[in-house]
Write an enzyme that holds these catalytic residues in place. Structure first.
Site, PDB file in Angstrom:
ATOM      1  N   GLU A   1       9.189   1.329  11.384  1.00 50.22           N
ATOM      2  CA  GLU A   1      10.251   2.313  11.154  1.00 50.22           C
ATOM      3  C   GLU A   1       9.574   3.671  11.180  1.00 50.22           C
ATOM      4  O   GLU A   1       8.862   4.047  10.245  1.00 50.22           O
ATOM      5  CB  GLU A   1      10.937   2.043   9.820  1.00 50.22           C
ATOM      6  CG  GLU A   1      11.572   0.648   9.798  1.00 50.22           C
ATOM      7  CD  GLU A   1      12.585   0.460   8.688  1.00 50.22           C
ATOM      8  OE1 GLU A   1      12.577   1.216   7.715  1.00 50.22           O
ATOM      9  OE2 GLU A   1      13.403  -0.473   8.813  1.00 50.22           O
TER      10      GLU A   1
ATOM     11  N   CYS B   1      13.855  10.637   7.411  1.00 55.25           N
ATOM     12  CA  CYS B   1      13.619  10.181   8.782  1.00 55.25           C
ATOM     13  C   CYS B   1      14.869  10.317   9.638  1.00 55.25           C
ATOM     14  O   CYS B   1      14.779  10.589  10.828  1.00 55.25           O
ATOM     15  CB  CYS B   1      13.124   8.753   8.789  1.00 55.25           C
ATOM     16  SG  CYS B   1      14.222   7.613   7.944  1.00 55.25           S
TER      17      CYS B   1
ATOM     18  N   LYS C   1       0.877  -1.179   0.000  1.00 51.59           N
ATOM     19  CA  LYS C   1       0.000   0.000   0.000  1.00 51.59           C
ATOM     20  C   LYS C   1       0.912   1.226   0.000  1.00 51.59           C
ATOM     21  O   LYS C   1       1.449   1.636   1.031  1.00 51.59           O
ATOM     22  CB  LYS C   1      -0.876  -0.024   1.255  1.00 51.59           C
ATOM     23  CG  LYS C   1      -2.224   0.675   1.125  1.00 51.59           C
ATOM     24  CD  LYS C   1      -2.173   2.128   0.719  1.00 51.59           C
ATOM     25  CE  LYS C   1      -1.946   3.053   1.898  1.00 51.59           C
ATOM     26  NZ  LYS C   1      -1.729   4.468   1.473  1.00 51.59           N
TER      27      LYS C   1
ATOM     28  N   GLU D   1       9.002  16.322  15.334  1.00 53.35           N
ATOM     29  CA  GLU D   1       9.562  16.071  13.998  1.00 53.35           C
ATOM     30  C   GLU D   1       8.891  17.013  12.994  1.00 53.35           C
ATOM     31  O   GLU D   1       7.671  17.007  12.847  1.00 53.35           O
ATOM     32  CB  GLU D   1       9.301  14.617  13.586  1.00 53.35           C
ATOM     33  CG  GLU D   1       9.968  14.270  12.268  1.00 53.35           C
ATOM     34  CD  GLU D   1       9.637  12.860  11.792  1.00 53.35           C
ATOM     35  OE1 GLU D   1       8.472  12.448  11.907  1.00 53.35           O
ATOM     36  OE2 GLU D   1      10.547  12.192  11.289  1.00 53.35           O
TER      37      GLU D   1
END
Ligand code: NAD
Length: 498
Positions: free
Chosen positions: A256, A290, A181, A388
Site C-alpha cells: 500500500e 495517502c 515493525k 507526492e
C-alpha cells in the site's frame, strides 16, 4: 493546555518479544522527538537482525497454538482487543497526537477506527465460508484455507496505531502470528499494544514488536527466510525495495504505497459540497494522508471562482497546537518532513501561482506548522503536480472537457484514489471507469467501507487488503479434489489399449 505532554509518557520504548518488554541485545536506542517542540522525549530500542530473529522465533513458537484455535475463539479475542483499545481511546489519541502532531479531535477518530478494525475482522472470520465445486456426480472439490505463518508487518508514521491495527486485525483473524515493525518517527502509540493485547488475553508470542530503523529492523524482517509474507504500507521507493528483497524467498507481498490522487470537479457539480470535500480531503490529517486529493482539476467555467473560494478556506483553516480541540491542522510529523514540505512550497512558487498559505503562521513561531497552501495554474509536468508531497499542499489545474479531465487525472505515476464531482450520473460512472486508480469516490470524499478492496494501481501499490481480500492475503488456499464414484483412469502399462 496546548503543548502539554500527555500523562504517562514513557522515557523508553522497548521491543515486545514473546510477551516480554526487552531492549536490544547491543543496548542501542534511537531518539524520539515530538513535532511541536522538536525535542527528544524518549529513547526507543533500536532493533536489528538479532531482535528480528528472536521475534520470529517467538512468533513461530506461538503459531501452532494460535493457528489451531477455532475462528470463533480467535474472534472472541479480537473483540476483547477492540474493547481494550476502546477503553484506552483517550490515552491513545493523546499519545498519537503528541507523537505525530495530528489534531487531537482527528486522533480520537483514528483510535476509534483502530477498535473497529478488530471488531470488523472478528465478524469476517466467523462468517467466512469456504468454496466448494462439484463436477456432476463424479468429483467434488473444496478449498481449505490455512494461515500463511509468521506475517511481517511494516507500517508508516501517518496514523500509525490505526494502520498497525489495519494489519494486525486481519492477520490475527486469519490465524497468523506476527512481527510488527512500526515507523521510527512515531513509535509511541505502538508502545501501548503490549498492555492492550495482554489485557485481552492474547497468548505470548502471537504479536511481537520490533522497533528500529527501516534499513535495519525493517530490512531484517524482509530478509528473514521464515517470514513468508510482508504486508507493507509506506512510500513507493521503500515498497520497491521490499518487493526486490522479497524476491529471493518468493515472499507474498502486499504494497500500500504513495498517491497523488485527483479530484475532478465538473461545472455541473454541487460546488459547495465539492469545496468542502476538497478542503477536508487534502488538509485533514495534516495532509499526511495517502488518499489525499492533492491534485484538484476544475472545469474551466468554474475554475477561477473555485480557486478563490478554496484560497479563502485554506487561509481560514485553524492551524494550531495538536492538543487544541479547535485545531484543524496540527504540526507536521518531523522536522525533516517539515523541511521537505517547505521545499515543495518553494518549488511550487517557481512552478505555479501560490494563492493561499504556504507560510508558517505568525502566531506559531516554533514547531512544524504550515498554513495550508493552494497552488493554482499548475502544469502537468510540474513537480508539485507529479510528486507526492504528503503535507497540506494542493495543486489546482483547469480542464476543458471530459477527455482532458481523464488525461490529466491519469498523468502521474500514481493511481491510489480518485474523486469525481458531477451531477451527471452517467458521466460520473464513465469517468470512474476511465481513471487509473484502485479506488474512486463519486460525489464524496474518502468514506471507507471495510468490506471493500483497498489498494492502488501503477506506483501506488500491489494487491488489495480489506474485507475478505485481507483474509485471502494472510491465508494459503488448498484445493482438495475427491472422487465421488469410480475413477476412469487410462490403464497405462497394461498392454491393453486405452
Ligand atoms: P517509508 O516508506 O519511509 O517507511 C514506512 C515503513 O517502512 C517504516 O516503518 C520504515 O521504517 C520502513 N522501512 C524503511 N526502509 C525499509 C527497508 N529498506 N526495508 C524494510 N522496511 C523499511 O514511509 P513513511 O514516510 O513512513 O510513510 C509515508 C508514505 O506512506 C507515503 O508515501 C504515503 O502515501 C504512504 N502511505 C500509503 C498508504 C496506503 O494505504 N496506500 C497509507 C498510508 C501511508
Amino acid at each position: 493546555m496546548p503543548g502539554t505532554r500527555p500523562s504517562g509518557l514513557p522515557g523508553t520504548i522497548p521491543h515486545w518479544i514473546g510477551g516480554q518488554a526487552v531492549g536490544s541485545a547491543d543496548g542501542r536506542t534511537f531518539d524520539v522527538a515530538d513535532p511541536v517542540s522538536n525535542k527528544v522525549y524518549a529513547q526507543a530500542a533500536a532493533g536489528s537482525r538479532t531482535e528480528v530473529d528472536r521475534a520470529v522465533t517467538a512468533a513461530e513458537a506461538a503459531f501452532p497454538i494460535w493457528s489451531r484455535l477455532s475462528n470463533r475463539t480467535r474472534a472472541t479475542t479480537l473483540n476483547r482487543i477492540a474493547n481494550e483499545v476502546e477503553a484506552r481511546c483517550e490515552q491513545l489519541a493523546q499519545f498519537e497526537s503528541f507523537d505525530t502532531g495530528l489534531p487531537i479531535t482527528q486522533a480520537r477518530g483514528q483510535a476509534r477506527r483502530a477498535a473497529e478494525n478488530f471488531r470488523y475482522f472478528a465478524d469476517v472470520i466467523v462468517s467466512l465460508g469456504e468454496e466448494a465445486f462439484r463436477q456432476g456426480e463424479e468429483q467434488f472439490s473444496y478449498v481449505v484455507r490455512a494461515p500463511v505463518g509468521v506475517a511481517g508487518l511494516i507500517t508508516p508514521w501517518n496514523t500509525p496505531f490505526m494502520l498497525e491495527s489495519w494489519k494486525l486485525a486481519p492477520a490475527l483473524a486469519a490465524g497468523c502470528t506476527t512481527v510488527l515493525k512500526p515507523a521510527e518517527w512515531t513509535p509511541l502509540s505502538a508502545g501501548l499494544w503490549p498492555q492492550i493485547l495482554t489485557a485481552a488475553g492474547l497468548p505470548d508470542g502471537v504479536v511481537n514488536i520490533v522497533h528500529g530503523l527501516g534499513q535495519e529492523a525493517g530490512q531484517a524482517l524482509v530478509d528473514h527466510q521464515d517470514v513468508p509474507l510482508i504486508s507493507f504500507t509506506g512510500s513507493t521507493d521503500t515498497g520497491r525495495n521490499i518487493v526486490r528483497g522479497s524476491a529471493d524467498h518468493l515472499k507474498r507481498t502486499s504494497m500500500e504505497l504513495g498517491g497523488k490522487s485527483p479530484v475532478i470537479v465538473f461545472e455541473d457539480a454541487d460546488l459547495e459540497a465539492a469545496l468542502d470535500s476538497v478542503v477536508f480531503g487534502v488538509f485533514s490529517l495534516n495532509g499526511e494522508r495517502c488518499t489525499a486529493g492533492s491534485r484538484v482539476l476544475v472545469q474551466r467555467p468554474v475554475y477561477e471562482a473555485f480557486i478563490r473560494r478554496l484560497a479563502v478556506r485554506a487561509e481560514r483553516m485553524k492551524v494550531g497546537p495538536p492538543t487544541d480541540p479547535d485545531t484543524e491542522v496540527g504540526a507536521l510529523v518531523h522536522l525533516k518532513h517539515y523541511a521537505r514540505v517547505l521545499n515543495y512550497v518553494e518549488t511550487g512558487e517557481e512552478e505555479a501561482r501560490l494563492v493561499a498559505g504556504g507560510r508558517r503562521p505568525a502566531h506559531l513561531p516554533e514547531g512544524n506548522y504550515l498554513q495550508p497552501a493552494v497552488f493554482a495554474d499548475v502544469s502537468r509536468d510540474a513537480r508539485i503536480f507529479q510528486e507526492e508531497i504528503f503535507g497540506p499542499v494542493v495543486a489546482v489545474a483547469s480542464f476543458e472537457d471530459e477527455t482532458e479531465a481523464v488525461e490529466l487525472a491519469n498523468a502521474t505515476q500514481y493511481g491510489l484514489a480518485a474523486y469525481i464531482w458531477t451531477s451527471d450520473l452517467k458521466r460520473g460512472h464513465r469517468i470512474a471507469h476511465a481513471v487509473e486508480s484502485g479506488m474512486v469516490w463519486v460525489n464524496s470524499h474518502n468514506v471507507r467501507d471495510l468490506r471493500t478492496p483497498f489498494g492502488g494501481v501503477k506506483s501506488s501499490g500491489l494487491g488489495r487488503e480489506g474485507g475478505t481480500h485481507s483474509i485471502a492475503f494472510y491465508t494459503e488456499s488448498k484445493i482438495v479434489h475427491v472422487a465421488l464414484g469410480d475413477v476412469h483412469t487410462p490403464r497405462f502399462g497394461t498392454g491393453a489399449s486405452v
